[in-house]
Design an enzyme around this catalytic site. Structure first.
Site, mmCIF file in Angstrom:
data_model
loop_
_atom_site.group_PDB
_atom_site.id
_atom_site.type_symbol
_atom_site.label_atom_id
_atom_site.label_comp_id
_atom_site.label_asym_id
_atom_site.label_seq_id
_atom_site.Cartn_x
_atom_site.Cartn_y
_atom_site.Cartn_z
ATOM 1 N N HIS A 17 0.846 -1.197 0.000
ATOM 2 C CA HIS A 17 0.000 0.000 0.000
ATOM 3 C C HIS A 17 0.880 1.245 0.000
ATOM 4 O O HIS A 17 1.332 1.716 1.042
ATOM 5 C CB HIS A 17 -0.924 0.002 1.232
ATOM 6 C CG HIS A 17 -2.030 1.007 1.158
ATOM 7 N ND1 HIS A 17 -3.362 0.654 1.224
ATOM 8 C CD2 HIS A 17 -2.020 2.346 1.005
ATOM 9 C CE1 HIS A 17 -4.114 1.743 1.132
ATOM 10 N NE2 HIS A 17 -3.305 2.789 1.007
ATOM 11 N N HIS A 19 1.193 4.988 -2.468
ATOM 12 C CA HIS A 19 0.657 5.797 -3.558
ATOM 13 C C HIS A 19 1.782 6.498 -4.311
ATOM 14 O O HIS A 19 2.619 7.168 -3.701
ATOM 15 C CB HIS A 19 -0.310 6.847 -3.020
ATOM 16 C CG HIS A 19 -1.578 6.271 -2.453
ATOM 17 N ND1 HIS A 19 -2.736 6.155 -3.198
ATOM 18 C CD2 HIS A 19 -1.858 5.770 -1.230
ATOM 19 C CE1 HIS A 19 -3.687 5.611 -2.439
ATOM 20 N NE2 HIS A 19 -3.176 5.367 -1.242
ATOM 21 N N ASP A 21 1.710 9.136 -6.238
ATOM 22 C CA ASP A 21 1.687 10.593 -6.091
ATOM 23 C C ASP A 21 1.908 11.035 -4.651
ATOM 24 O O ASP A 21 1.986 12.239 -4.384
ATOM 25 C CB ASP A 21 0.378 11.176 -6.636
ATOM 26 C CG ASP A 21 -0.854 10.517 -6.055
ATOM 27 O OD1 ASP A 21 -0.744 9.404 -5.505
ATOM 28 O OD2 ASP A 21 -1.957 11.100 -6.151
ATOM 29 N N GLY A 181 -9.931 7.607 -2.240
ATOM 30 C CA GLY A 181 -10.634 8.873 -2.111
ATOM 31 C C GLY A 181 -11.464 8.907 -0.845
ATOM 32 O O GLY A 181 -11.421 7.982 -0.024
ATOM 33 N N HIS A 208 -9.895 0.684 -0.561
ATOM 34 C CA HIS A 208 -9.683 1.546 0.598
ATOM 35 C C HIS A 208 -10.947 1.514 1.463
ATOM 36 O O HIS A 208 -12.029 1.882 1.001
ATOM 37 C CB HIS A 208 -9.441 2.993 0.163
ATOM 38 C CG HIS A 208 -8.025 3.309 -0.188
ATOM 39 N ND1 HIS A 208 -7.425 2.851 -1.336
ATOM 40 C CD2 HIS A 208 -7.086 4.032 0.477
ATOM 41 C CE1 HIS A 208 -6.175 3.298 -1.383
ATOM 42 N NE2 HIS A 208 -5.932 4.017 -0.296
ATOM 43 N N GLU A 211 -10.666 3.427 7.040
ATOM 44 C CA GLU A 211 -9.661 4.420 7.412
ATOM 45 C C GLU A 211 -10.377 5.693 7.860
ATOM 46 O O GLU A 211 -10.406 6.036 9.027
ATOM 47 C CB GLU A 211 -8.728 4.719 6.241
ATOM 48 C CG GLU A 211 -7.675 5.766 6.576
ATOM 49 C CD GLU A 211 -6.976 6.316 5.346
ATOM 50 O OE1 GLU A 211 -5.912 6.933 5.525
ATOM 51 O OE2 GLU A 211 -7.485 6.140 4.221
ATOM 52 N N ASP A 300 1.881 3.983 2.810
ATOM 53 C CA ASP A 300 0.796 4.823 2.309
ATOM 54 C C ASP A 300 1.348 5.945 1.436
ATOM 55 O O ASP A 300 1.335 5.849 0.220
ATOM 56 C CB ASP A 300 -0.058 5.373 3.451
ATOM 57 C CG ASP A 300 -1.435 5.817 3.004
ATOM 58 O OD1 ASP A 300 -1.812 5.532 1.852
ATOM 59 O OD2 ASP A 300 -2.156 6.441 3.798
#
Length: 362
Positions: A17, A19, A21, A181, A208, A211, A300
């Site tokens: 996990h 990202h 970006d 998102g 996701h 969270e 993350d």
């Protein structure tokens, strides 16, 4: 026995996990922003240290929504194909330096078409960067395997289109699918058709959930949607009752997740930043590990959380007194849960076990 900093750094790591970006190098962000004329926060335009500090401080709000706002800057500079390839290549190089031997990097193609790029083009550009990065690492005598997870944004409406692309690219570097998102107000069941399509095509996917929102988010991801892994899933602890002097009691959803061995992609530092946990010491990872959940540890967003797999491991070692056996189990859990073929997973698990055995003797 508590492992040394050197042992933690050298330990092989598996990352499920992360990202794309959320892991841009600050120096790269500054250069790319100058190229496209993007205005970075005041006082950070020429100072990578100050820029990194801005991201960490801004993300450290206790709110998932505010945490997500920081991505406006990284996304702004990742709208050209060369920029995507560069960021992807540097991602692989940074992970290899951190001791990662296998990684699934997620990103949302639909967020990188502002300049008129086609979805296929941006996927190809990212794959080119991953291929270049893996080749560079191999040339330096090391090994890392990196695969893409294509993400659809839950507040948009392109999930089926992105799912189709994940299937089309399954033999060209894409290992699976994800949605990300804001969780609240955008339940995963909105994309049920996409998940049914993926299942029909025998394509693996993570969601996701658990969270920014609680148990309903996890329930929907697991049941109508049928996810293979839970992205975060930290709030499954809300279905576990802990009373002093008594054994923890699992509710039916927590028991289902544990008994079905649905992996939890836990991200301790990020979870603290978004308010899903009060601190690393109070993070549910310790309880969930002890109760036998398939726990994995992840970064993350390395930029926003100023983190790495080494830092995440060091944090939980300090908080819970764990040693190399626990770190090996977390790593093996992650490798078992990866979206690559069984034989490839087994080969990497054997290599991981051998490396940990050597570390234990060092």
């Amino acid at each position: 026995m508590k492992p040394s900093d050197m042992q933690i750094k050298a330990a092989p790591k598996v990352l499920l996990h992360d990202h794309l970006d959320g892991g841009v190098r600050p120096s790269t962000l500054i250069e790319l922003a100058a190229e496209v004329g993007h205005q970075l926060p005041e006082g950070t335009q020429d100072d990578p240290v100050a820029l990194e500090e801005w991201f960490v401080t801004s993300a450290d709000s206790g709110s998932l929504e505010r945490y997500l706002d920081t991505f406006a800057h990284t996304l702004a500079v990742m709208q050209t194909l060369p920029a995507l390839t560069r960021v992807a290549r540097e991602c692989v190089e940074d992970l290899a330096e951190d001791g990662v031997v296998y990684a699934e990097i997620r990103w949302a193609p639909e967020l990188h078409v502002a300049n008129g790029n086609e979805l296929e083009e941006v996927i190809e550009a990212v794959q080119a960067g991953f291929d270049e990065g893996m080749a560079t690492v191999a040339a330096n005598g090391r090994k890392i395997v990196v695969r893409q997870l294509l993400t659809a944004m839950r507040q948009a409406a392109r999930a089926t289109e992105i799912a189709d692309l994940a299937v089309a690219w399954r033999d060209r570097g894409v290992a699976g699918f994800d949605i990300a998102g804001p969780e609240k107000g955008f339940p995963p069941s909105r994309f049920l058709a996409a998940f049914e399509h993926l299942a029909a095509e025998n394509m693996r996917f993570t969601i996701h959930a658990g969270e920014g929102f609680g148990l309903p988010s996890i329930w929907e991801a697991v049941h109508p949607c049928g996810c293979d892994r839970l992205g975060h899933g930290v709030r499954i602890v809300d279905d576990i009752t802990v009373e002093e002097g008594e054994a923890p009691k699992l509710g039916s959803l927590a028991a289902y997740v544990r008994d079905r061995r649905i992996p939890l992609e836990l991200c301790p530092r990020s979870n603290v930043q978004t308010g899903a946990a009060k601190s690393i010491a109070e993070h549910p990872i310790g309880l969930l590990y002890d109760l036998g959940f398939r726990v994995t540890i992840n970064t993350d967003n390395r930029l926003m959380s100023r983190t790495s797999m080494t830092a995440e491991m060091a944090g939980i070692v300090e908080a819970f007194g764990w040693g190399l056996p626990e770190l090996q189990r977390l790593t093996t859990n992650a490798m078992k849960s990866a979206f690559i073929p069984y034989d490839e997973r087994v080969d990497l698990i054997h290599e991981i076990k051998d490396a940990y055995a050597a570390l234990a003797e060092s």
